[in-house]
Design a protein around this motif. Structure first.
Motif, mmCIF file in Angstrom:
data_model
loop_
_atom_site.group_PDB
_atom_site.id
_atom_site.type_symbol
_atom_site.label_atom_id
_atom_site.label_comp_id
_atom_site.label_asym_id
_atom_site.label_seq_id
_atom_site.Cartn_x
_atom_site.Cartn_y
_atom_site.Cartn_z
ATOM 1 N N LEU A 1 -12.170 -2.306 -0.289
ATOM 2 C CA LEU A 1 -11.547 -3.330 0.546
ATOM 3 C C LEU A 1 -12.216 -3.399 1.916
ATOM 4 O O LEU A 1 -12.518 -4.481 2.430
ATOM 5 C CB LEU A 1 -10.062 -3.034 0.723
ATOM 6 C CG LEU A 1 -9.105 -3.445 -0.389
ATOM 7 C CD1 LEU A 1 -7.677 -3.175 0.045
ATOM 8 C CD2 LEU A 1 -9.273 -4.910 -0.737
ATOM 9 N N THR A 2 -12.439 -2.239 2.517
ATOM 10 C CA THR A 2 -13.074 -2.196 3.832
ATOM 11 C C THR A 2 -14.471 -2.800 3.791
ATOM 12 O O THR A 2 -14.852 -3.595 4.664
ATOM 13 C CB THR A 2 -13.155 -0.736 4.337
ATOM 14 O OG1 THR A 2 -11.827 -0.190 4.401
ATOM 15 C CG2 THR A 2 -13.789 -0.679 5.719
ATOM 16 N N THR B 1 2.374 1.764 -3.427
ATOM 17 C CA THR B 1 1.391 2.290 -4.389
ATOM 18 C C THR B 1 1.175 3.779 -4.169
ATOM 19 O O THR B 1 1.117 4.562 -5.122
ATOM 20 C CB THR B 1 0.061 1.541 -4.260
ATOM 21 O OG1 THR B 1 0.276 0.146 -4.495
ATOM 22 C CG2 THR B 1 -0.956 2.073 -5.260
ATOM 23 N N ALA B 2 1.048 4.179 -2.887
ATOM 24 C CA ALA B 2 0.868 5.597 -2.571
ATOM 25 C C ALA B 2 2.075 6.409 -3.030
ATOM 26 O O ALA B 2 1.928 7.523 -3.558
ATOM 27 C CB ALA B 2 0.646 5.771 -1.076
ATOM 28 N N PHE C 1 -7.370 5.037 -6.050
ATOM 29 C CA PHE C 1 -6.719 4.405 -4.901
ATOM 30 C C PHE C 1 -7.612 4.482 -3.662
ATOM 31 O O PHE C 1 -7.752 3.504 -2.910
ATOM 32 C CB PHE C 1 -5.378 5.098 -4.648
ATOM 33 C CG PHE C 1 -4.564 4.470 -3.553
ATOM 34 C CD1 PHE C 1 -4.233 3.124 -3.600
ATOM 35 C CD2 PHE C 1 -4.116 5.228 -2.486
ATOM 36 C CE1 PHE C 1 -3.461 2.545 -2.593
ATOM 37 C CE2 PHE C 1 -3.360 4.657 -1.477
ATOM 38 C CZ PHE C 1 -3.029 3.309 -1.529
ATOM 39 N N ARG C 2 -8.230 5.625 -3.445
ATOM 40 C CA ARG C 2 -9.132 5.786 -2.291
ATOM 41 C C ARG C 2 -10.379 4.907 -2.452
ATOM 42 O O ARG C 2 -10.880 4.347 -1.473
ATOM 43 C CB ARG C 2 -9.532 7.256 -2.129
ATOM 44 C CG ARG C 2 -8.380 8.158 -1.722
ATOM 45 C CD ARG C 2 -8.789 9.620 -1.673
ATOM 46 N NE ARG C 2 -7.673 10.482 -1.374
ATOM 47 C CZ ARG C 2 -7.248 10.775 -0.140
ATOM 48 N NH1 ARG C 2 -7.894 10.267 0.906
ATOM 49 N NH2 ARG C 2 -6.211 11.566 0.053
ATOM 50 N N TYR D 1 -10.453 2.080 -4.053
ATOM 51 C CA TYR D 1 -9.969 0.715 -3.789
ATOM 52 C C TYR D 1 -9.934 0.457 -2.288
ATOM 53 O O TYR D 1 -10.373 -0.594 -1.811
ATOM 54 C CB TYR D 1 -8.583 0.556 -4.410
ATOM 55 C CG TYR D 1 -7.865 -0.722 -4.039
ATOM 56 C CD1 TYR D 1 -8.396 -1.969 -4.348
ATOM 57 C CD2 TYR D 1 -6.634 -0.681 -3.398
ATOM 58 C CE1 TYR D 1 -7.724 -3.139 -4.033
ATOM 59 C CE2 TYR D 1 -5.952 -1.848 -3.075
ATOM 60 C CZ TYR D 1 -6.509 -3.065 -3.392
ATOM 61 O OH TYR D 1 -5.840 -4.221 -3.065
ATOM 62 N N ALA D 2 -9.433 1.420 -1.503
ATOM 63 C CA ALA D 2 -9.361 1.260 -0.055
ATOM 64 C C ALA D 2 -10.762 1.135 0.552
ATOM 65 O O ALA D 2 -10.990 0.318 1.447
ATOM 66 C CB ALA D 2 -8.615 2.439 0.568
ATOM 67 N N ILE E 1 0.835 -1.208 0.000
ATOM 68 C CA ILE E 1 0.000 0.000 0.000
ATOM 69 C C ILE E 1 0.866 1.252 0.000
ATOM 70 O O ILE E 1 0.612 2.220 -0.739
ATOM 71 C CB ILE E 1 -0.944 -0.016 1.213
ATOM 72 C CG1 ILE E 1 -1.953 -1.163 1.069
ATOM 73 C CG2 ILE E 1 -1.668 1.317 1.353
ATOM 74 C CD1 ILE E 1 -2.887 -1.301 2.248
ATOM 75 N N GLN E 2 1.915 1.247 0.831
ATOM 76 C CA GLN E 2 2.812 2.403 0.889
ATOM 77 C C GLN E 2 3.515 2.627 -0.440
ATOM 78 O O GLN E 2 3.682 3.774 -0.880
ATOM 79 C CB GLN E 2 3.836 2.200 2.013
ATOM 80 C CG GLN E 2 3.236 2.242 3.405
ATOM 81 C CD GLN E 2 4.245 1.894 4.489
ATOM 82 O OE1 GLN E 2 5.432 1.693 4.199
ATOM 83 N NE2 GLN E 2 3.798 1.835 5.728
#
Length: 230
Positions: free
Chosen positions: A57-58, A31-32, A50-51, A53-54, A28-29
């Protein structure tokens, strides 16, 4: 740490890419970091994806989804159509599996579909149950909060197909769900969903390969014969 042995196995059709539901913190880091290196004209769009995707995932983890794949296929005009395939299980331990199944079917089988209800289908592992809905849902392309936009444009229509497969012994029910905004292609996507259902197995493919090896049968040729995707 060794991964726990899966409860079941399934195959993915062509054009589907599995989503990593358990990315490492390092991944994750990284990718960021890569997003920060993009040109300004692409950085904001990548950061939004990306946000998203996060957030997805949650949501999937809360629903105990075991697998998720994104599909992209050309329609009759050659334009790309998108779909999402999710695989999860519903525990039936300590309860009547038939009662849990009927509750699931009764709670989901609303809307238009095959005979407007539930249809049993025979697959290699036994009997599954398919039902379909066409419903309205918030659109990912809707304007952000605070920005003006037509309320109608904030929603889209999707086709949603679901197959429920009771596990032998009644320990749980495997749920396969396919969603696409290409409602006009629902018949094609129904075929994809049923194709995935026909690949479900409760036997480790590695053990099957070992058995085939000892009997002199080619595992590759046998798998090709059984695969609904060729």
């Amino acid at each position: 740490m060794a991964e726990p042995k899966p409860e079941f196995w399934y195959g993915l059709p062509y054009g589907y890419l599995s989503l990593d539901l358990r990315p490492t913190p390092e991944g994750i880091q990284e990718t960021a970091r890569q997003i920060t290196l993009l040109p300004p004209e692409h950085r904001d769009r990548a950061d939004q994806a990306f946000r998203l995707y996060a957030a997805v995932l949650t949501m999937l983890r809360k629903r105990e989804v075991m697998g998720c794949a994104l599909g992209m296929h050309p329609d009759d005009s050659g334009d790309p159509t998108l779909s999402v395939l999710t695989i999860s299980t519903v525990s039936t331990s300590g309860t009547n599996p038939n009662a849990v199944l009927m509750q699931l079917l009764g709670g989901e089988s609303t809307g238009s579909g095959v005979a407007d209800g539930i249809v049993p289908v025979e697959i290699p592992v036994g009997t599954g149950y398919i039902w379909e809905t066409v419903r309205r849902t918030p659109s990912p392309a809707a304007p952000p909060e605070g920005e003006e936009g037509d309320e109608e444009s904030r929603e889209g229509t999707v086709w949603q197909g679901t197959v429920a497969i009771p596990r032998p012994g009644g320990a749980s029910i495997v749920m396969l769900q396919l969603v696409t905004p290409a409602v006009e292609l629902s018949q094609d996507y129904r075929g994809v969903l049923l194709g995935v259902a026909r690949t479900v197995s409760f036997t480790d493919p590695a053990e099957e390969a070992t058995a085939h090896g000892s009997s002199g049968t080619s595992p590759a040729s046998d798998a090709a014969e059984r695969s609904p995707f060729g």
